[in-house]
Design a protein around this motif. Structure first.
Motif, PDB file in Angstrom:
ATOM      1  N   UNK A  38       0.882  -1.319   0.032  1.00  0.00           N
ATOM      2  CA  UNK A  38       0.101  -0.082  -0.054  1.00  0.00           C
ATOM      3  C   UNK A  38       1.090   1.227   0.079  1.00  0.00           C
ATOM      4  N   UNK A  39       1.950   1.284   0.760  1.00  0.00           N
ATOM      5  CA  UNK A  39       2.668   2.358   1.017  1.00  0.00           C
ATOM      6  C   UNK A  39       3.966   2.391   0.526  1.00  0.00           C
ATOM      7  N   UNK A  77       6.397   8.862   3.946  1.00  0.00           N
ATOM      8  CA  UNK A  77       5.763   7.900   2.767  1.00  0.00           C
ATOM      9  C   UNK A  77       4.568   8.483   2.219  1.00  0.00           C
ATOM     10  N   UNK A  78       4.197   7.793   1.175  1.00  0.00           N
ATOM     11  CA  UNK A  78       2.848   8.134   0.448  1.00  0.00           C
ATOM     12  C   UNK A  78       2.236   6.956   0.185  1.00  0.00           C
ATOM     13  N   UNK A  79       0.957   6.921   0.216  1.00  0.00           N
ATOM     14  CA  UNK A  79      -0.139   5.958  -0.266  1.00  0.00           C
ATOM     15  C   UNK A  79      -0.007   5.642  -1.753  1.00  0.00           C
ATOM     16  N   UNK A  80       0.203   4.745  -2.196  1.00  0.00           N
ATOM     17  CA  UNK A  80       0.407   4.499  -3.645  1.00  0.00           C
ATOM     18  C   UNK A  80      -0.734   3.502  -4.274  1.00  0.00           C
ATOM     19  N   UNK A 120      -8.906   5.894   2.597  1.00  0.00           N
ATOM     20  CA  UNK A 120      -7.988   6.860   2.100  1.00  0.00           C
ATOM     21  C   UNK A 120      -7.614   6.827   0.962  1.00  0.00           C
ATOM     22  N   UNK A 121      -7.473   8.166   0.157  1.00  0.00           N
ATOM     23  CA  UNK A 121      -7.099   8.169  -1.331  1.00  0.00           C
ATOM     24  C   UNK A 121      -5.560   7.905  -1.553  1.00  0.00           C
ATOM     25  N   UNK A 122      -5.129   7.499  -2.734  1.00  0.00           N
ATOM     26  CA  UNK A 122      -3.727   7.803  -2.898  1.00  0.00           C
ATOM     27  C   UNK A 122      -3.213   9.182  -2.834  1.00  0.00           C
TER      28      UNK A 122
END
Length: 269
Positions: free
Chosen positions: A186-187, A199-202, A234-236
């Motif tokens: 996910x991240x 980090x970023x939600x991908x 949660x959105x990307x």
């Protein structure tokens, strides 16, 4: 050899005595072949004495043998050098493996998270809500085939209260319906080696029905009323950043819901 030489001297003395007694005998002595025999005998003796000197080349011949045995030693030294080189390579391989691991502290941290939510439903006034909930953060080794240097799990202890949230960097498990392995990342997480992480939600996982990064915020059951906690994905592009030490953790999570109707921010220090 020496015995032959002594017999030659006695013959010469005998001849000398005979020569003194008679001129004819003296002449015979001068012409006789015995003198030649003496010369030949001495020559033979001289050659025989010289013969033992042939031992000198044998000794010289032995010298290269010692040299050959000495030249064998550098081969052993070369072998040891090669072994040393191999060990160095092993040490370098170990150094590369250790440098690829994450320096983020592993463990479990607990504390209170502050969650704020802003939303505005169609035809309704804008609203903001703030909540405070106990939460737990767990940092562990990567899960399954996770590409991050560490696995992160951060969630409120309650998953039903308003403001509840859950963050997980990856999923590794088994589908109970078919027994197949399930791997989802996910991240995308990074660390600077000094305790700071970001980090970023991908991937929301929504296409596989595996959305696990959720925030529970109010949703109206009726137009502009009857708000009740509802799970939003949660959105990307949702971001996470903070600092971890062995004794403390400070994190901030911010983003929007996947439908774009809610923005949220979770702070923990």
């Amino acid at each position: 050899m020496v015995t032959i030489r002594r017999r030659t001297h006695r013959s010469a003395a005998l001849l000398a005595a005979l020569c003194l007694c008679s001129l004819a005998t003296l002449t015979a002595c001068g012409d006789g072949g015995d003198g030649g025999d003496a010369s030949d005998t001495e020559t033979t003796a001289s050659i025989s004495e010289t013969a033992p000197a042939t031992s000198t080349p044998e000794e010289d011949t032995a010298t290269p043998t010692e040299s050959e045995s000495e030249t064998t030693e550098p081969d052993e030294e070369t072998t040891e050098t090669e072994d040393d080189t191999t060990d160095t390579g092993d040490e370098e391989t170990e150094s590369d493996d250790s440098s690829s691991s994450s320096d983020v502290p592993h463990g479990t941290w607990t504390g209170n998270a502050r969650i704020s939510v802003d939303f505005e439903d169609p035809g309704c006034a804008a609203s903001s809500q703030t909540y405070s909930l106990p939460a737990t953060l767990i940092i562990d080794d990567p899960a399954g085939s996770e590409s991050n240097g560490f696995h992160l799990s951060w969630a409120s202890d309650s998953q039903s209260a308003a403001g509840a949230f859950g963050v997980t960097s990856a999923l590794s498990g088994t589908d109970t319906t078919d027994g197949e392995s399930v791997e989802t990342g996910y991240w995308s997480l990074t660390d600077d080696g000094g305790g700071d992480i970001s980090g970023s939600l991908t991937d929301t996982g929504g296409s596989q029905g595996l959305a696990l990064n959720l925030v529970f915020v109010p949703k109206p059951l009726f137009p502009c009323s009857g708000y009740t906690p509802f799970a939003y994905s949660m959105a990307e592009g949702t971001t996470l950043e903070g600092t971890l030490t062995e004794d403390s953790a400070s994190l901030t999570l911010s983003g929007t819901t996947s439908d774009g109707t809610r923005s949220f921010r979770v702070e923990w220090s």
